[in-house]
Design a protein around this motif. Structure first.
Motif, PDB file in Angstrom:
ATOM      1  N   LEU A   1      28.907  26.923 -21.404  1.00  0.00           N
ATOM      2  CA  LEU A   1      28.347  27.075 -20.062  1.00  0.00           C
ATOM      3  C   LEU A   1      26.855  26.773 -20.140  1.00  0.00           C
ATOM      4  O   LEU A   1      26.137  27.434 -20.888  1.00  0.00           O
ATOM      5  CB  LEU A   1      28.541  28.496 -19.544  1.00  0.00           C
ATOM      6  CG  LEU A   1      29.934  29.131 -19.727  1.00  0.00           C
ATOM      7  CD1 LEU A   1      29.914  30.582 -19.293  1.00  0.00           C
ATOM      8  CD2 LEU A   1      30.967  28.351 -18.943  1.00  0.00           C
ATOM      9  N   ALA A   2      26.402  25.793 -19.370  1.00  0.00           N
ATOM     10  CA  ALA A   2      24.989  25.387 -19.445  1.00  0.00           C
ATOM     11  C   ALA A   2      24.268  25.742 -18.155  1.00  0.00           C
ATOM     12  O   ALA A   2      24.824  25.596 -17.061  1.00  0.00           O
ATOM     13  CB  ALA A   2      24.897  23.886 -19.707  1.00  0.00           C
ATOM     14  N   PHE A   3      23.024  26.193 -18.297  1.00  0.00           N
ATOM     15  CA  PHE A   3      22.199  26.575 -17.155  1.00  0.00           C
ATOM     16  C   PHE A   3      20.809  25.975 -17.326  1.00  0.00           C
ATOM     17  O   PHE A   3      20.164  26.208 -18.348  1.00  0.00           O
ATOM     18  CB  PHE A   3      22.088  28.107 -17.063  1.00  0.00           C
ATOM     19  CG  PHE A   3      23.425  28.793 -17.030  1.00  0.00           C
ATOM     20  CD1 PHE A   3      24.085  28.996 -15.832  1.00  0.00           C
ATOM     21  CD2 PHE A   3      24.033  29.207 -18.213  1.00  0.00           C
ATOM     22  CE1 PHE A   3      25.328  29.618 -15.806  1.00  0.00           C
ATOM     23  CE2 PHE A   3      25.267  29.821 -18.203  1.00  0.00           C
ATOM     24  CZ  PHE A   3      25.926  30.029 -16.995  1.00  0.00           C
ATOM     25  N   ALA A   4      20.366  25.221 -16.340  1.00  0.00           N
ATOM     26  CA  ALA A   4      19.024  24.614 -16.384  1.00  0.00           C
ATOM     27  C   ALA A   4      18.146  25.320 -15.357  1.00  0.00           C
ATOM     28  O   ALA A   4      18.562  25.515 -14.216  1.00  0.00           O
ATOM     29  CB  ALA A   4      19.101  23.123 -16.093  1.00  0.00           C
TER      30      ALA A   4
ATOM     31  N   ILE B   1      16.853  25.076 -20.735  1.00  0.00           N
ATOM     32  CA  ILE B   1      18.310  24.919 -20.657  1.00  0.00           C
ATOM     33  C   ILE B   1      18.924  25.893 -21.654  1.00  0.00           C
ATOM     34  O   ILE B   1      18.575  25.888 -22.838  1.00  0.00           O
ATOM     35  CB  ILE B   1      18.778  23.481 -20.960  1.00  0.00           C
ATOM     36  CG1 ILE B   1      18.189  22.505 -19.936  1.00  0.00           C
ATOM     37  CG2 ILE B   1      20.311  23.412 -20.950  1.00  0.00           C
ATOM     38  CD1 ILE B   1      18.575  21.050 -20.160  1.00  0.00           C
ATOM     39  N   VAL B   2      19.803  26.747 -21.122  1.00  0.00           N
ATOM     40  CA  VAL B   2      20.523  27.728 -21.931  1.00  0.00           C
ATOM     41  C   VAL B   2      21.985  27.300 -21.963  1.00  0.00           C
ATOM     42  O   VAL B   2      22.557  26.997 -20.920  1.00  0.00           O
ATOM     43  CB  VAL B   2      20.414  29.143 -21.309  1.00  0.00           C
ATOM     44  CG1 VAL B   2      21.203  30.153 -22.131  1.00  0.00           C
ATOM     45  CG2 VAL B   2      18.970  29.570 -21.172  1.00  0.00           C
TER      46      VAL B   2
ATOM     47  N   CYS C   1      22.456  29.622 -27.016  1.00  0.00           N
ATOM     48  CA  CYS C   1      21.502  28.660 -27.569  1.00  0.00           C
ATOM     49  C   CYS C   1      20.646  28.101 -26.443  1.00  0.00           C
ATOM     50  O   CYS C   1      21.059  28.095 -25.290  1.00  0.00           O
ATOM     51  CB  CYS C   1      22.249  27.528 -28.265  1.00  0.00           C
ATOM     52  SG  CYS C   1      23.387  28.147 -29.539  1.00  0.00           S
ATOM     53  N   TYR C   2      19.455  27.611 -26.796  1.00  0.00           N
ATOM     54  CA  TYR C   2      18.579  27.111 -25.740  1.00  0.00           C
ATOM     55  C   TYR C   2      17.541  26.139 -26.276  1.00  0.00           C
ATOM     56  O   TYR C   2      17.331  26.026 -27.491  1.00  0.00           O
ATOM     57  CB  TYR C   2      17.860  28.271 -25.038  1.00  0.00           C
ATOM     58  CG  TYR C   2      16.885  29.012 -25.921  1.00  0.00           C
ATOM     59  CD1 TYR C   2      15.555  28.611 -26.016  1.00  0.00           C
ATOM     60  CD2 TYR C   2      17.300  30.106 -26.670  1.00  0.00           C
ATOM     61  CE1 TYR C   2      14.662  29.291 -26.840  1.00  0.00           C
ATOM     62  CE2 TYR C   2      16.415  30.787 -27.494  1.00  0.00           C
ATOM     63  CZ  TYR C   2      15.099  30.374 -27.574  1.00  0.00           C
ATOM     64  OH  TYR C   2      14.221  31.024 -28.391  1.00  0.00           O
ATOM     65  N   ALA C   3      16.910  25.462 -25.332  1.00  0.00           N
ATOM     66  CA  ALA C   3      15.732  24.648 -25.623  1.00  0.00           C
ATOM     67  C   ALA C   3      14.877  24.661 -24.374  1.00  0.00           C
ATOM     68  O   ALA C   3      15.397  24.750 -23.257  1.00  0.00           O
ATOM     69  CB  ALA C   3      16.123  23.219 -25.991  1.00  0.00           C
ATOM     70  N   TYR C   4      13.559  24.598 -24.566  1.00  0.00           N
ATOM     71  CA  TYR C   4      12.663  24.492 -23.415  1.00  0.00           C
ATOM     72  C   TYR C   4      11.537  23.529 -23.714  1.00  0.00           C
ATOM     73  O   TYR C   4      11.244  23.228 -24.886  1.00  0.00           O
ATOM     74  CB  TYR C   4      12.119  25.855 -22.983  1.00  0.00           C
ATOM     75  CG  TYR C   4      11.201  26.543 -23.973  1.00  0.00           C
ATOM     76  CD1 TYR C   4       9.866  26.165 -24.097  1.00  0.00           C
ATOM     77  CD2 TYR C   4      11.668  27.581 -24.772  1.00  0.00           C
ATOM     78  CE1 TYR C   4       9.020  26.801 -25.004  1.00  0.00           C
ATOM     79  CE2 TYR C   4      10.837  28.223 -25.678  1.00  0.00           C
ATOM     80  CZ  TYR C   4       9.507  27.823 -25.792  1.00  0.00           C
ATOM     81  OH  TYR C   4       8.680  28.444 -26.681  1.00  0.00           O
ATOM     82  N   MET C   5      10.924  23.035 -22.648  1.00  0.00           N
ATOM     83  CA  MET C   5       9.767  22.141 -22.723  1.00  0.00           C
ATOM     84  C   MET C   5       8.828  22.592 -21.611  1.00  0.00           C
ATOM     85  O   MET C   5       9.250  22.772 -20.469  1.00  0.00           O
ATOM     86  CB  MET C   5      10.211  20.695 -22.480  1.00  0.00           C
ATOM     87  CG  MET C   5       9.104  19.673 -22.465  1.00  0.00           C
ATOM     88  SD  MET C   5       8.492  19.232 -24.093  1.00  0.00           S
ATOM     89  CE  MET C   5       9.899  18.403 -24.808  1.00  0.00           C
TER      90      MET C   5
END
Length: 194
Positions: free
Chosen positions: A24-27, A96-97, A54-58
């Motif tokens: 499941l992805a959440f932006a 984005i998680v 898991c996640y990434a951010y900018m």
């Protein structure tokens, strides 16, 4: 350096499924690390039963502040593919998680990379991407008798008025596109000396 950047306007969701594992992805549009931490805490609490969050951010118009986190997945199989989608879409001020529910079958490193990448890509595909300008703020103090001259410049250059106070001495705070800051300052300085 450009004074524009791309980000998302609102929260969006994406989904990917592989061998009974659900991703499941959440932006989210975020503007600072505190917002990122708050959202991550909410997802960890809401999806407490998930195997991985898991996640990434900018962050920032210059895209210098970023992080990718695998949350227990094999190294570089989750956070990096998510960050890769952010980079390939040239986005910033975004988190984005991807929440993974394990389906009982191991996907292997290449399977995980594909799954996290596709989930993140789906969240971005459902997002409203918009281009914004990098702004700088100018604070200008002036006597009330110069009001018309100052407002003429505001009307001509169309900066965004952040705040204004009118008293014996007036102050106006203007936000303008970074590439226009020099022109605005020059026009205001010219008023001071005329």
């Amino acid at each position: 350096m450009t004074d524009e950047y791309k980000t998302i306007a609102t929260t969006s969701e994406g989904f990917y499924s592989e061998k009974r594992s659900k991703f499941l992805a959440f932006a989210h549009h975020v503007e600072n690390i505190d917002e990122v931490k708050e959202l991550l805490a909410q997802y960890r609490k809401k999806y407490y039963d998930a195997r991985h969050v898991c996640y990434a951010y900018m962050l920032g118009a210059g895209r210098e502040d970023f992080r990718a986190n695998d949350d227990g997945e094999p190294s570089s199989t989750a956070g990096k593919p998510i960050l890769g989608q952010i980079n390939s879409n040239e986005l910033t001020d975004i988190l984005i998680v991807v929440v993974r529910y394990y389906g009982g079958v191991n996907l292997g490193t290449s399977g995980l990379i594909v799954a996290y990448r596709e989930a993140a890509a789906d969240a971005i595909a459902h997002a409203q991407v918009e281009t914004r300008q990098v702004e700088e703020i100018v604070t200008y103090d002036f006597p009330y008798v110069m009001m018309n001259d100052v407002m003429r410049i505001v009307k001509e250059m169309q900066p965004r008025i952040v705040s204004q106070t009118y008293d014996n001495t007036c102050q106006i705070k203007l936000a303008i596109r970074q590439s226009e800051i020099g022109r605005l300052k020059a026009k205001l300085d010219k008023l001071s000396f005329s």
